[in-house]
Design an enzyme around this catalytic site. Structure first.
Site, PDB file in Angstrom:
ATOM      1  N   HIS A   1      43.466  31.948  34.607  1.00 56.01           N
ATOM      2  CA  HIS A   1      44.425  31.690  33.533  1.00 56.01           C
ATOM      3  C   HIS A   1      44.156  30.298  32.972  1.00 56.01           C
ATOM      4  O   HIS A   1      44.720  29.311  33.425  1.00 56.01           O
ATOM      5  CB  HIS A   1      45.867  31.825  34.024  1.00 56.01           C
ATOM      6  CG  HIS A   1      46.218  33.215  34.438  1.00 56.01           C
ATOM      7  ND1 HIS A   1      46.159  33.647  35.728  1.00 56.01           N
ATOM      8  CD2 HIS A   1      46.606  34.288  33.709  1.00 56.01           C
ATOM      9  CE1 HIS A   1      46.512  34.919  35.793  1.00 56.01           C
ATOM     10  NE2 HIS A   1      46.785  35.333  34.581  1.00 56.01           N
TER      11      HIS A   1
ATOM     12  N   HIS B   1      41.158  40.826  33.068  1.00 55.22           N
ATOM     13  CA  HIS B   1      41.402  41.193  34.460  1.00 55.22           C
ATOM     14  C   HIS B   1      42.563  42.181  34.548  1.00 55.22           C
ATOM     15  O   HIS B   1      43.330  42.351  33.615  1.00 55.22           O
ATOM     16  CB  HIS B   1      41.653  39.951  35.332  1.00 55.22           C
ATOM     17  CG  HIS B   1      42.813  39.118  34.891  1.00 55.22           C
ATOM     18  ND1 HIS B   1      42.732  38.208  33.851  1.00 55.22           N
ATOM     19  CD2 HIS B   1      44.081  39.043  35.354  1.00 55.22           C
ATOM     20  CE1 HIS B   1      43.902  37.609  33.689  1.00 55.22           C
ATOM     21  NE2 HIS B   1      44.744  38.103  34.580  1.00 55.22           N
TER      22      HIS B   1
ATOM     23  N   CYS C   1      55.940  41.264  36.182  1.00 52.28           N
ATOM     24  CA  CYS C   1      54.515  41.414  35.906  1.00 52.28           C
ATOM     25  C   CYS C   1      53.746  40.911  37.113  1.00 52.28           C
ATOM     26  O   CYS C   1      54.273  40.148  37.914  1.00 52.28           O
ATOM     27  CB  CYS C   1      54.102  40.583  34.696  1.00 52.28           C
ATOM     28  SG  CYS C   1      54.935  41.032  33.170  1.00 52.28           S
TER      29      CYS C   1
ATOM     30  N   HIS D   1      49.612  41.136  39.415  1.00 48.46           N
ATOM     31  CA  HIS D   1      48.232  41.579  39.571  1.00 48.46           C
ATOM     32  C   HIS D   1      48.103  42.361  40.875  1.00 48.46           C
ATOM     33  O   HIS D   1      48.616  41.919  41.899  1.00 48.46           O
ATOM     34  CB  HIS D   1      47.289  40.381  39.626  1.00 48.46           C
ATOM     35  CG  HIS D   1      47.427  39.446  38.478  1.00 48.46           C
ATOM     36  ND1 HIS D   1      48.338  38.401  38.462  1.00 48.46           N
ATOM     37  CD2 HIS D   1      46.782  39.403  37.293  1.00 48.46           C
ATOM     38  CE1 HIS D   1      48.238  37.753  37.306  1.00 48.46           C
ATOM     39  NE2 HIS D   1      47.298  38.336  36.587  1.00 48.46           N
TER      40      HIS D   1
ATOM     41  N   GLU E   1      59.526  39.175  43.912  1.00 46.36           N
ATOM     42  CA  GLU E   1      60.102  38.417  42.802  1.00 46.36           C
ATOM     43  C   GLU E   1      61.596  38.644  42.620  1.00 46.36           C
ATOM     44  O   GLU E   1      62.319  37.734  42.202  1.00 46.36           O
ATOM     45  CB  GLU E   1      59.387  38.756  41.489  1.00 46.36           C
ATOM     46  CG  GLU E   1      57.949  38.298  41.456  1.00 46.36           C
ATOM     47  CD  GLU E   1      57.313  38.424  40.077  1.00 46.36           C
ATOM     48  OE1 GLU E   1      58.052  38.534  39.071  1.00 46.36           O
ATOM     49  OE2 GLU E   1      56.073  38.403  40.014  1.00 46.36           O
TER      50      GLU E   1
ATOM     51  N   TYR F   1      46.066  43.470  26.388  1.00 43.89           N
ATOM     52  CA  TYR F   1      46.422  42.464  25.394  1.00 43.89           C
ATOM     53  C   TYR F   1      45.716  41.140  25.694  1.00 43.89           C
ATOM     54  O   TYR F   1      45.244  40.898  26.800  1.00 43.89           O
ATOM     55  CB  TYR F   1      47.947  42.233  25.363  1.00 43.89           C
ATOM     56  CG  TYR F   1      48.446  41.426  26.540  1.00 43.89           C
ATOM     57  CD1 TYR F   1      48.664  40.064  26.421  1.00 43.89           C
ATOM     58  CD2 TYR F   1      48.649  42.021  27.777  1.00 43.89           C
ATOM     59  CE1 TYR F   1      49.081  39.320  27.513  1.00 43.89           C
ATOM     60  CE2 TYR F   1      49.070  41.286  28.861  1.00 43.89           C
ATOM     61  CZ  TYR F   1      49.282  39.929  28.730  1.00 43.89           C
ATOM     62  OH  TYR F   1      49.677  39.191  29.802  1.00 43.89           O
TER      63      TYR F   1
ATOM     64  N   GLU G   1      46.262  34.463  28.276  1.00 45.03           N
ATOM     65  CA  GLU G   1      46.434  35.652  29.115  1.00 45.03           C
ATOM     66  C   GLU G   1      45.537  36.720  28.514  1.00 45.03           C
ATOM     67  O   GLU G   1      45.533  36.922  27.286  1.00 45.03           O
ATOM     68  CB  GLU G   1      47.885  36.145  29.085  1.00 45.03           C
ATOM     69  CG  GLU G   1      48.851  35.354  29.944  1.00 45.03           C
ATOM     70  CD  GLU G   1      48.873  35.820  31.397  1.00 45.03           C
ATOM     71  OE1 GLU G   1      47.888  36.429  31.856  1.00 45.03           O
ATOM     72  OE2 GLU G   1      49.882  35.566  32.061  1.00 45.03           O
TER      73      GLU G   1
ATOM     74  N   GLU H   1      44.614  40.567  29.703  1.00 45.22           N
ATOM     75  CA  GLU H   1      44.836  41.523  30.780  1.00 45.22           C
ATOM     76  C   GLU H   1      44.747  42.977  30.338  1.00 45.22           C
ATOM     77  O   GLU H   1      45.209  43.342  29.258  1.00 45.22           O
ATOM     78  CB  GLU H   1      46.227  41.278  31.401  1.00 45.22           C
ATOM     79  CG  GLU H   1      46.324  39.910  32.050  1.00 45.22           C
ATOM     80  CD  GLU H   1      47.670  39.638  32.699  1.00 45.22           C
ATOM     81  OE1 GLU H   1      47.702  38.786  33.593  1.00 45.22           O
ATOM     82  OE2 GLU H   1      48.663  40.262  32.300  1.00 45.22           O
TER      83      GLU H   1
ATOM     84  N   TRP I   1      53.265  39.849  25.436  1.00 42.73           N
ATOM     85  CA  TRP I   1      52.915  41.185  25.960  1.00 42.73           C
ATOM     86  C   TRP I   1      54.115  42.126  25.872  1.00 42.73           C
ATOM     87  O   TRP I   1      53.967  43.281  25.517  1.00 42.73           O
ATOM     88  CB  TRP I   1      52.366  41.104  27.380  1.00 42.73           C
ATOM     89  CG  TRP I   1      53.272  40.489  28.397  1.00 42.73           C
ATOM     90  CD1 TRP I   1      54.205  41.129  29.164  1.00 42.73           C
ATOM     91  CD2 TRP I   1      53.340  39.110  28.753  1.00 42.73           C
ATOM     92  NE1 TRP I   1      54.854  40.229  29.971  1.00 42.73           N
ATOM     93  CE2 TRP I   1      54.337  38.980  29.744  1.00 42.73           C
ATOM     94  CE3 TRP I   1      52.644  37.976  28.331  1.00 42.73           C
ATOM     95  CZ2 TRP I   1      54.660  37.748  30.317  1.00 42.73           C
ATOM     96  CZ3 TRP I   1      52.971  36.754  28.904  1.00 42.73           C
ATOM     97  CH2 TRP I   1      53.978  36.656  29.880  1.00 42.73           C
TER      98      TRP I   1
END
Length: 194
Positions: A26, A33, A68, A70, A88, A105, A115, A117, A162
């Site tokens: 980032h 990714h 959000c 990964h 979270e 995006y 970003e 992704e 996003w």
């Protein structure tokens, strides 16, 4: 001793290219990714919005969708959604429904951080209270989907880039998020398939 979290790098066609430390992906030259976005709904069809913690590298303090993150290398995306919702937001959920299997995006902040992704989108249903982790979430708010969709469409709500792109695509699935038909996991990009 903890090891640094890695993310899955992908090409434009959604094939895995390898991995990289999360801390390295980032910046101003962010490689494409694998990631995910999720929208948590309660039984009334309200969506859970979160304000990103003020110390986040990307879009600190900005309102966005519920969660959000990964996937870890080799981790199924729906399992990553469940894992991150627990971390979270303190939510214990059984699973996540795939809604937008090929969303992607790229967005740049004013300071040049990007970003970039390949970010399939999931719907999650809950009936338990939220316990936000201050390391990740600054604030939470439940909002009726119709009000959220209209506010996003009319520019009345300031949200992450996003999320702004995802909401119209989700609305195309129908006006009631509780009746959206999940997509087939076979529609996921190759790198995201279990």
């Amino acid at each position: 001793m903890t090891t640094e979290e890695h993310v899955v790098l992908v090409d434009r066609d959604g094939h895995a290219l390898g991995t990289a430390p999360k801390s390295s992906v980032h910046g101003r030259e962010t490689p494409l990714h694998l990631a995910f976005s999720s929208y948590v709904f309660d039984q009334e069809g309200r969506v859970l919005l979160t304000r990103r913690a003020d110390h986040k590298i990307t879009w600190p303090g900005v309102w966005t969708n519920s969660c959000c993150g990964h996937p870890l290398p080799g981790e199924a995306l729906d399992r990553a959604v469940v894992r991150r919702l627990s971390y979270e937001l303190g939510l214990s959920v059984e699973g996540a429904d795939l809604m937008l299997p090929s969303f992607s995006y790229r967005a740049a902040m004013a300071n040049g951080i990007v970003e970039h992704e390949l970010c399939p989108v999931y719907r999650v249903m809950v009936d338990s209270p939220v316990a936000p982790n201050p390391e990740e979430v600054g604030e939470t708010r439940w909002m009726p989907w119709k009000e959220f969709e209209e506010g996003t469409r009319n520019g009345l709500l300031a949200i992450s880039p996003w999320c702004k792109e995802q909401v119209p695509l989700l609305t195309d699935l129908g006006s009631d998020p509780l009746t959206w038909q999940p997509a087939s996991p076979a529609a996921l990009p190759a790198a995201a398939r279990p």
